[in-house]
Structure formats: C-alpha cells, structure tokens
Write a protein that holds these residues in place. Sequence first.
Motif, PDB file in Angstrom:
ATOM      1  N   ILE A  42       0.851  -1.191   0.000  1.00 26.13           N
ATOM      2  CA  ILE A  42       0.000   0.000   0.000  1.00 26.13           C
ATOM      3  C   ILE A  42       0.885   1.237   0.000  1.00 26.13           C
ATOM      4  N   GLY A  43       0.529   2.212  -0.802  1.00 30.99           N
ATOM      5  CA  GLY A  43       1.309   3.447  -0.767  1.00 30.99           C
ATOM      6  C   GLY A  43       0.922   4.420  -1.844  1.00 30.99           C
ATOM      7  N   GLN A  44       1.566   5.563  -1.810  1.00 28.67           N
ATOM      8  CA  GLN A  44       1.333   6.613  -2.784  1.00 28.67           C
ATOM      9  C   GLN A  44       2.652   6.802  -3.521  1.00 28.67           C
ATOM     10  N   ASP A  74       6.293   7.154   1.447  1.00 28.64           N
ATOM     11  CA  ASP A  74       4.955   6.565   1.464  1.00 28.64           C
ATOM     12  C   ASP A  74       4.850   5.417   0.469  1.00 28.64           C
ATOM     13  N   PHE A  92      -1.066  -1.460  -4.337  1.00 28.47           N
ATOM     14  CA  PHE A  92      -2.351  -0.789  -4.160  1.00 28.47           C
ATOM     15  C   PHE A  92      -2.163   0.669  -3.767  1.00 28.47           C
ATOM     16  N   ASP A 104       2.879  -1.402   4.426  1.00 31.39           N
ATOM     17  CA  ASP A 104       2.510   0.013   4.363  1.00 31.39           C
ATOM     18  C   ASP A 104       3.652   0.844   4.949  1.00 31.39           C
ATOM     19  N   ALA A 105       3.544   2.143   4.790  1.00 28.33           N
ATOM     20  CA  ALA A 105       4.505   3.052   5.428  1.00 28.33           C
ATOM     21  C   ALA A 105       3.940   3.473   6.783  1.00 28.33           C
ATOM     22  N   ALA A 106       4.820   3.917   7.661  1.00 23.15           N
ATOM     23  CA  ALA A 106       4.372   4.368   8.986  1.00 23.15           C
ATOM     24  C   ALA A 106       5.129   5.627   9.381  1.00 23.15           C
ATOM     25  N   GLN A 107       4.531   6.364  10.292  1.00 21.90           N
ATOM     26  CA  GLN A 107       5.196   7.548  10.834  1.00 21.90           C
ATOM     27  C   GLN A 107       4.865   7.620  12.327  1.00 21.90           C
TER      28      GLN A 107
END
Lengths: 159, 445
Positions: free
Chosen positions: A12-14, A20, A43, A64-67
């Motif tokens: 998942i990401g942009q 991201d 996705f 996914d990415a995280a912050q």
Amino acid sequence: MPTSPTIAIIGIGQPYRGDDAAGLAVVEQLTDLQTDTVRVTAFHGDATELIHLWEDAEWVILIDAAQSGVPAGTLHHFEVQERPLPSFLSSWSSHSFGLPEAITLAKQFGRLPKRMEIYAIEGERFGMGDEMSPTVSATCRKLAADLRRRIQTEWNPAG
Amino acid sequence: MNSSKTRAKTAPVAANGRRTIKVDYLARVEGEGSLQVKIRNNEVVDCKLGIFEPPRFFEAFLRGRSYTEPPDITARICGICPVAYQMSSVHAIESAFGATVPEPIRELRRLLYCGEWIESHALHIYMLHAPDFLGYEDAIRMAADHAEAVQRGLKLKKTGNDLVALLGGREIHPISVRVGGFYRVPTKKELQPIAEKLKWARDAALETVRWTASLPFPDFEQDYEFVALHHPDEYALNEGKLISNKGLDIRVQDYDRYFIEEHVAHSNALHSRIAGRGAYFVGPLARFNLNFDQLSPLAREAAREVDFLPQCRNPFKSIIARAVETLYACDEALRIIENYEMPEQPFVEVHPRSGMGYGCTEAPRGILVHRYRFDEHGQILDAKIVPPTAQNQRVMEADLCAVVTEHLGLDEEKLTWLCEQTIRNYDPCISCATHFLRLEVERLD
C-alpha cells in the motif's frame, strides 16, 4: 473465485510521496512470485477496495509506510488477530477511511482472513515529489528478500 | 499511508456572553474547508462556507499546453470524479474544433460515466451521508448495526470502480480517454464479466433506493432554482442544453452569458450565480427534478414505489436521488453493454483550429463546465473550469442559514450535527472547488 487457498501480498502506498511508496517498492520486488495461489498487488487506490482484495485469501500480508516517531527504516510487524492496531496506522483519505477502517469493517463483517500480518516501514519523507530515503529503500529490499524466503518455505497451498 | 488529519472537537465554551461550537475537522466530505455560523439575539446573522485550501492553478497550468493534454491533466483535479473532468474537457475541445464522434464512442463515454456515477454515489450514500441520518459518527460505527447495508454499499462501489477500470485502464485517473474517443476500446467479450456484476449491482441499487427512502428526513424545503443538463432522448450525462425549473433554457456555449463567477473574501473557490437571479442548485436532486422522464422505466418505477417524485425541494432527500441515479446508471450500463458493437476505430482524428469551445457534462455532484480557447495549432490560450461544488456554494450557505434559523432551539451538539448533515446533502468536493471543512457556530448573545 479461486478454488485453491490463496496468499495475498498487498503493498500500500502513494507512488509520488517519497517514503509513502515503501509498500509499493516491496511488492515490486516480489511480482515474479505470482501464481494461481500467490497474489501480489500494488495498491494505491481507495481503501474501501482493500476488503475486496483480500476477501478470498487465507493468508494476507499488508505492507505500508508508517510515521510513529522512531528512526526511518525501522520495520514494525504485527499479526492483526493478536493485538489492536497501533495508532500510527492512520487514515489517509479525505473521508477518513484507510487501512485501520478497512480492517475494522472486515472484522465486523466476519471477513478477516485466517491470518493477516502487517509490515509497516517507518518513513521520514512524505512530501509530494520527494525521493525515497536510502534507509527506507534498504529496509524495503531486506523485507522483500525476507518475504520471498518466508513464502517459499511457509506457503504450501496443498498442505 | 499517512495523513496529518486528525479529528478534534472542542466543547461549547461560554466566554463574555458568546458561545462557540467548533469542529476542527468535518469528516466525510471530499477535501478541506470551514463553516461559520454567527447567531445574535436568536437570529442568524452570517453563514459562510469558507474554502481555505490554496488555489490549485489548474487553469494556469493548461495555458500553452496542447489540445491533447487536458483530459489527463484535468482528471488529476479529482480522485473521485476524474471521468467528469475527462468528459467535459474532450467535449469542449471537440466543440472548438468542430469534431463529432461516432455513436459507439458516444455510448462508451456514457458507459464510462455510469461507472463513475455508481462508485461516487455508492461511496457518498453509504459511507459519507447515511451515518448522519441514522445517528452514527461514521460508517464504521454504523456498520456494527447495519453490516448488510454497508457491505452492499462497498460492493456497489466496487462494481463502479471495476467498470471504470475496465474501460479506463484503472479506476482512479483512468488513462484511456483521448480527444476524439479512446486510446483503446474493449471487445464485446471483454464487457461480459462486468455485465454479470452490473446485474447484481442493479438489484443492490434498487434495494438502495428503498433503504434511503426509509431514512428519517428533516422537514425542510426551499424554493430552489435547479439547474441541469437536459437531453430529450436520454438522461443527460455528456450532452444537452442547460435548463432550470425557473425558465433557463440555453446552449452550453452561452454559459458565460448567463452564469457569473465571482470571488468572495472567505473562499478560495469562486462563487457562481445566475445573472440577475442568484444562487442555484446542481447535482442529483436537480437532475432528478428536471429529467425524471428520461430515467429508465425501472428507475422511474423505483422512485414512484417509494413516493419520491419531482419536484422534490427537500435537499436532505438528495440521498434518494443519488440512489435512483445509481439504479439508472446500472440499468443504462447494462443497456449499453447489451447493444455494444466494437467501433472500427477507437477514436476519430481531430484537426485543431483557432477558436473557443465549451463542454458541460454531469459530474456526480452536478454540472462541470470547461471552456478552452485555442490558437490555430491547438495550443491552449486560456482555460476556465467551473466545478459543481463551486456552483453549489451559495445555495449551501443559504441552506445553512435557513436550517439554523429553523432549529435555533436545538442544543449546540445537535445543531452542529444538523449543519454538517446539511452540507453533506451536496456531497461537496472541496478538493475540486479549489480541501477540510471546519465548522464554527458562534452565538453572539
């Protein structure tokens, strides 16, 4: 509907927002694993679609990415069935529907797969047009290699 | 993915005789903006829908670009209704160059648009608006008690997305549309799997009409001027003239003579009005009221069954209009697929020339107007884009004033809820209009 059990690996990401894109970068390195029982998906669409992406899968791996404030490149990992979702997995859409909401809905609908894991890669650059951080790229490569090894050794649809 | 958005509410504060309700972030709308209501001595003295997202400069980006580029550039204005931007742009460009497309291309454009209507309407009905009526903070909480409905909504939305992806190459910002037609068109066989999904979706949409009609509606009506595209032979999506229930009947190319855009201090989106008259209402309820006869027999019958008939002047019932249109879009998509014959060429050649062209199509939220002026090589000299949310701003503010005036006795929490619901009647896409809706009710007692 596939007749064999399926594993879904969903990144998942942009793609245009630096770190991201970490989830996308991981699955990009795993596309050759695609078979009738292994689905690899990049996705970056509407999170309401996520439930449909995993609905017939027995084992789902989401990346996914995280912050969360820890150093960039740190890898978070947890099994969805084992504990509540961490707060750093926030919604990203303007109508407040993201991965946590998709998982919550799937739980309410009784549509969670038998096994669901989330890998979240800590990022530091999320600006439009940013390049991915070297430390995040390195974690993506290592995670892709680890997942490849796990799927080759742990995934046995016939079993 | 990450987001800096958080939802924060502050409780009513009493200070120096003034009471303030503040919602830092109104969820369940597309984009970001703010809302301010001022009440003095039990009278509403000011209502402002503020759009403070910085201007996005798309019209300026387009200057100097080739006529081939607006479908892809303008689609980026919105992730929910990119097809609308593509359709309005290709129609405006083809109009400027005197080009027409053959019937199969025209039908495929309608089919693509049906996909966008289904996904956008299903999202708004089930995930964004229905929780207001049923008293839930969001669709997730609503799903705990209404799981079947929410699952139906998500599957409907997916059917719309699948249709857009099939024709457009992907569901968000599709890539197959070009001036003169498509880069690639599907074979008849490729359309068959989606037809099966659409048959399910048509039944689900019929159920959606019944479900939305069963919601509790505030007793609220206003004397609106509804504006929509009208076509004598079909429920207008891509073509027609602009009409209203108050006598407007004009060609799309005359838009600038009758509609005025102006800047207001509290918004980065231009406000629109009809010259000499004022606010007007675009979107599903306007289309339903003006074009009921062009709906498919099934959609008309479903509306009659739930006693939802033109002329409906209750904006809260826009959710039923969206449901009827979702049913229509499924029905229409199936009709097009059934009759589809693959065109010999996916597009017609278009020859640029100097001139001006207008395009107006029905985005899920209402009419979307594009105007381009070209030089003889087809280079864009100037561009104008008028999205539906910008056009509805005045009427949203007027509704807010009227709703608050009628419900001054409500406590702050209920009044705030009703204000948010009122704005969501219009499914505002603030991202399109220029993003965040912050609501502030101030009582200056």
